[in-house]
Motif scaffolding. Sequence first.
Motif, PDB file in Angstrom:
ATOM      1  N   HIS A  14       0.827  -1.197   0.000  1.00  0.00           N
ATOM      2  CA  HIS A  14       0.000   0.000   0.000  1.00  0.00           C
ATOM      3  C   HIS A  14       0.874   1.265   0.000  1.00  0.00           C
ATOM      4  O   HIS A  14       1.831   1.360   0.757  1.00  0.00           O
ATOM      5  CB  HIS A  14      -0.892  -0.033   1.241  1.00  0.00           C
ATOM      6  N   PRO A  16       0.149   4.995   0.531  1.00  0.00           N
ATOM      7  CA  PRO A  16      -0.768   6.108   0.823  1.00  0.00           C
ATOM      8  C   PRO A  16      -0.254   7.438   0.267  1.00  0.00           C
ATOM      9  O   PRO A  16      -1.036   8.298  -0.128  1.00  0.00           O
ATOM     10  CB  PRO A  16      -0.851   6.140   2.349  1.00  0.00           C
ATOM     11  N   VAL A  70      11.617  -6.245   2.306  1.00  0.00           N
ATOM     12  CA  VAL A  70      10.258  -6.611   2.729  1.00  0.00           C
ATOM     13  C   VAL A  70       9.220  -5.857   1.892  1.00  0.00           C
ATOM     14  O   VAL A  70       8.170  -6.391   1.547  1.00  0.00           O
ATOM     15  CB  VAL A  70      10.039  -6.300   4.233  1.00  0.00           C
TER      16      VAL A  70
ATOM     17  N   LEU B  57      16.132   8.023   4.995  1.00  0.00           N
ATOM     18  CA  LEU B  57      16.016   6.829   4.143  1.00  0.00           C
ATOM     19  C   LEU B  57      14.743   6.049   4.474  1.00  0.00           C
ATOM     20  O   LEU B  57      13.830   6.018   3.676  1.00  0.00           O
ATOM     21  CB  LEU B  57      17.259   5.946   4.241  1.00  0.00           C
ATOM     22  N   ARG B  58      14.690   5.387   5.624  1.00  0.00           N
ATOM     23  CA  ARG B  58      13.475   4.758   6.146  1.00  0.00           C
ATOM     24  C   ARG B  58      13.589   4.812   7.658  1.00  0.00           C
ATOM     25  O   ARG B  58      14.693   4.825   8.198  1.00  0.00           O
ATOM     26  CB  ARG B  58      13.377   3.269   5.724  1.00  0.00           C
ATOM     27  N   MET B  62      18.997   3.534   9.519  1.00  0.00           N
ATOM     28  CA  MET B  62      20.390   3.851   9.858  1.00  0.00           C
ATOM     29  C   MET B  62      20.747   3.309  11.244  1.00  0.00           C
ATOM     30  O   MET B  62      21.810   2.725  11.425  1.00  0.00           O
ATOM     31  CB  MET B  62      20.571   5.368   9.842  1.00  0.00           C
ATOM     32  N   HIS B  65      22.000  -0.261  11.836  1.00  0.00           N
ATOM     33  CA  HIS B  65      23.381  -0.640  11.520  1.00  0.00           C
ATOM     34  C   HIS B  65      24.399   0.106  12.369  1.00  0.00           C
ATOM     35  O   HIS B  65      25.578   0.130  12.043  1.00  0.00           O
ATOM     36  CB  HIS B  65      23.646  -0.399  10.029  1.00  0.00           C
ATOM     37  N   GLU B  94      14.101  -3.292  10.974  1.00  0.00           N
ATOM     38  CA  GLU B  94      15.150  -2.979   9.989  1.00  0.00           C
ATOM     39  C   GLU B  94      16.402  -3.823  10.238  1.00  0.00           C
ATOM     40  O   GLU B  94      17.128  -4.145   9.311  1.00  0.00           O
ATOM     41  CB  GLU B  94      15.500  -1.490  10.028  1.00  0.00           C
ATOM     42  N   GLY B 100       8.905  -8.431   9.203  1.00  0.00           N
ATOM     43  CA  GLY B 100       8.014  -7.367   8.737  1.00  0.00           C
ATOM     44  C   GLY B 100       8.669  -6.009   8.808  1.00  0.00           C
ATOM     45  O   GLY B 100       9.882  -5.896   9.009  1.00  0.00           O
ATOM     46  N   THR B 101       7.857  -4.969   8.649  1.00  0.00           N
ATOM     47  CA  THR B 101       8.375  -3.611   8.728  1.00  0.00           C
ATOM     48  C   THR B 101       7.235  -2.649   9.031  1.00  0.00           C
ATOM     49  O   THR B 101       6.072  -3.029   9.007  1.00  0.00           O
ATOM     50  CB  THR B 101       9.113  -3.235   7.429  1.00  0.00           C
ATOM     51  N   ILE B 103       5.428   0.921   7.954  1.00  0.00           N
ATOM     52  CA  ILE B 103       5.351   1.903   6.870  1.00  0.00           C
ATOM     53  C   ILE B 103       4.407   3.049   7.262  1.00  0.00           C
ATOM     54  O   ILE B 103       3.821   3.038   8.349  1.00  0.00           O
ATOM     55  CB  ILE B 103       4.927   1.246   5.534  1.00  0.00           C
ATOM     56  N   ARG B 104       4.266   4.018   6.373  1.00  0.00           N
ATOM     57  CA  ARG B 104       3.473   5.216   6.625  1.00  0.00           C
ATOM     58  C   ARG B 104       2.032   4.864   7.022  1.00  0.00           C
ATOM     59  O   ARG B 104       1.427   3.961   6.441  1.00  0.00           O
ATOM     60  CB  ARG B 104       3.490   6.067   5.335  1.00  0.00           C
ATOM     61  N   LYS B 106      -1.872   4.700   7.229  1.00  0.00           N
ATOM     62  CA  LYS B 106      -2.793   4.674   6.092  1.00  0.00           C
ATOM     63  C   LYS B 106      -3.339   6.070   5.777  1.00  0.00           C
ATOM     64  O   LYS B 106      -3.511   6.435   4.621  1.00  0.00           O
ATOM     65  CB  LYS B 106      -3.950   3.722   6.415  1.00  0.00           C
ATOM     66  N   LEU B 108      -1.861   8.878   6.425  1.00  0.00           N
ATOM     67  CA  LEU B 108      -0.711   9.781   6.265  1.00  0.00           C
ATOM     68  C   LEU B 108      -0.467  10.710   7.446  1.00  0.00           C
ATOM     69  O   LEU B 108       0.474  11.488   7.446  1.00  0.00           O
ATOM     70  CB  LEU B 108      -0.849  10.645   4.997  1.00  0.00           C
ATOM     71  N   TYR B 148       3.522  -3.890   8.385  1.00  0.00           N
ATOM     72  CA  TYR B 148       3.324  -4.621   7.132  1.00  0.00           C
ATOM     73  C   TYR B 148       4.151  -5.903   7.113  1.00  0.00           C
ATOM     74  O   TYR B 148       5.332  -5.900   7.477  1.00  0.00           O
ATOM     75  CB  TYR B 148       3.720  -3.759   5.916  1.00  0.00           C
TER      76      TYR B 148
END
Lengths: 79, 218
Positions: A14, A16, A70, B57-58, B62, B65, B94, B100-101, B103-104, B106, B108, B148
């Motif tokens: 997804h 967004p 992932v 980056l995500r 960073m 690591h 990470e 899994g991970t 993310i943003r 839903k 926003l 996710y």
Amino acid sequence: MKAKIYVTLKKGVHDPQGEAVLGTLKHLGFKDVKGVRVGKYIELNLDGVPADKARHRIDAMCAKLLANPVIESYSYELD
Amino acid sequence: MKFGVVQFPGSNCDQDCLYVLRKVLKRDARLLWHAAGDLGDVDCVILPGGFSYGDYLRTGAMAAHSPVMRAVSTFADRGGPVLGICNGFQILCEAGLLPGTLIRNKNLQFICEPCALRVERNDTRFTSQYRPGETVSIPIAHQDGHYYIDEAGLERLEKNRQIVFRYTSNPNGSVADIAGIVNEKGNILGMMPHPERASEKILGSEDGLKLWMSLNGS
């Protein structure tokens, strides 16, 4: 040599942010856009590195840090 | 039990965790700098919330690591308990220590509000003080808290009973309403809600305190 790396969300993940950009494009009258996916563009300076070695290094860098397997895939160009 | 709270550049819940551990739980707790190569003699590691490395980056990419994470990984391999809260959860994913991970969200938006969670398991070292199926209120504060994982990964989580907390009303789009998971061995917990912000009555909820008490007794 310069590497131009494109990191994009895998199909089915997804996005967004892409949906929000799509919504705003439509508000602006760009009705012909059917979908938007937002990704990242990364430029690496690899001056002096031969192309073969650069490809291996880029794959390793993407696997370890630049992309998250992932949710993301990547592609790149060398020039 | 001696607690170590890792401080990354951009952590902002490190002092809150230290405060709860020292003043509320009344235990020995110290800061561990992100560049440290070893953890000293701590018995439990906390990865606090915040925006390590500016979320560049995500989220968590960073920090995962940084030198201290190599030590955390070794500590966890030996069975040491590790708790990642919010950005700490993102870092654990990470680093590959949890599947899994994140993310943003839903919608926003950055969401900062009290959140109802169902405790799915009380047979972990993080949740023994809760009743199974109990609903608790612990606040969330994140923009990237949408958990996710692909379908095969979700099946593994369910089969191995790795889901510890679920939202009763999903705020961020997380797969299967997931708010917190453990690794297969059960010694690493990652969760988006902030138990350190719900450990004193004056803050509106003490539901997070049971998590610290569970850890302390484990």
